[in-house]
Design an enzyme around this catalytic site. Sequence first.
Site, PDB file in Angstrom:
ATOM      1  N   LYS A 133      28.640  40.388 -13.779  1.00 33.07           N
ATOM      2  CA  LYS A 133      27.576  39.973 -14.835  1.00 33.07           C
ATOM      3  C   LYS A 133      26.160  39.647 -14.121  1.00 33.07           C
ATOM      4  CE  LYS A 133      30.867  38.573 -18.187  1.00 33.07           C
ATOM      5  NZ  LYS A 133      31.483  37.461 -18.709  1.00 33.07           N
ATOM      6  N   SER A 184      28.033  32.161 -23.884  1.00 33.09           N
ATOM      7  CA  SER A 184      28.750  31.128 -24.550  1.00 33.09           C
ATOM      8  C   SER A 184      28.903  29.808 -24.092  1.00 33.09           C
ATOM      9  CB  SER A 184      30.184  31.917 -25.036  1.00 33.09           C
ATOM     10  OG  SER A 184      30.988  32.510 -23.996  1.00 33.09           O
ATOM     11  N   THR A 231      30.471  35.716 -22.129  1.00 29.02           N
ATOM     12  CA  THR A 231      29.439  35.275 -20.790  1.00 29.02           C
ATOM     13  C   THR A 231      29.067  33.845 -20.583  1.00 29.02           C
ATOM     14  OG1 THR A 231      28.598  37.420 -20.916  1.00 29.02           O
ATOM     15  CG2 THR A 231      27.344  35.977 -19.550  1.00 29.02           C
ATOM     16  N   GLY A 241      21.152  38.444 -14.248  1.00 27.93           N
ATOM     17  CA  GLY A 241      22.235  38.224 -14.863  1.00 27.93           C
ATOM     18  C   GLY A 241      22.189  38.209 -16.432  1.00 27.93           C
TER      19      GLY A 241
END
Length: 181
Positions: free
Chosen positions: A41, A132, A9, A53
């Site tokens: 998401k 990430s 993500t 989110g």
Amino acid sequence: MEKLEVRATTVLAVRRNGQVAMAADGQVSFGPTVMKNNARKVRRLMDGKILCGFAGATADVFALFDRFEAKLKEYSGDLLRSAVELAREWRTDRALRRLEAMLLAADLHKTLLISGTGDVIEPANDALAIGSGGNFAYAAALAFLDGSDLSAREIALRSLKIAGDICVYTNDQITLEELNP
């Protein structure tokens, strides 16, 4: 046997001129394999008045979404109070504390990061990111906020694209939701 991590993500929230945009990429990776490229998401909660989110394990996130929405209903849509109550419950409940996820939530007045360690963080500026590729998207958003007249939507889209060009766990299949006054 090597333990494979799900890396999944980049989610970014941006505020500008009363508007709020929240964007996320669509990639879900399992170890070195892209398992899905079009995951959604970012969601709308409370009849579209709140954007949320997520980053983390999908099943954990859906459990948290349900609890967060219940808190929002319990506290009449009060984002901060609902976030604090969710974080408190998440940190203290035996089953919930094992959940591996983070949430970004925003309404027209606040943006919050909510974590399982009990953190509810409101950013000092008009951008906040998780996942990430979150640091890449966050840095790009700060630069656009400081050096351009772009809208919240355009900043979110451009920042996610930059994150996707840098982070191997972020792609260009972007979901974006907006709140306008």
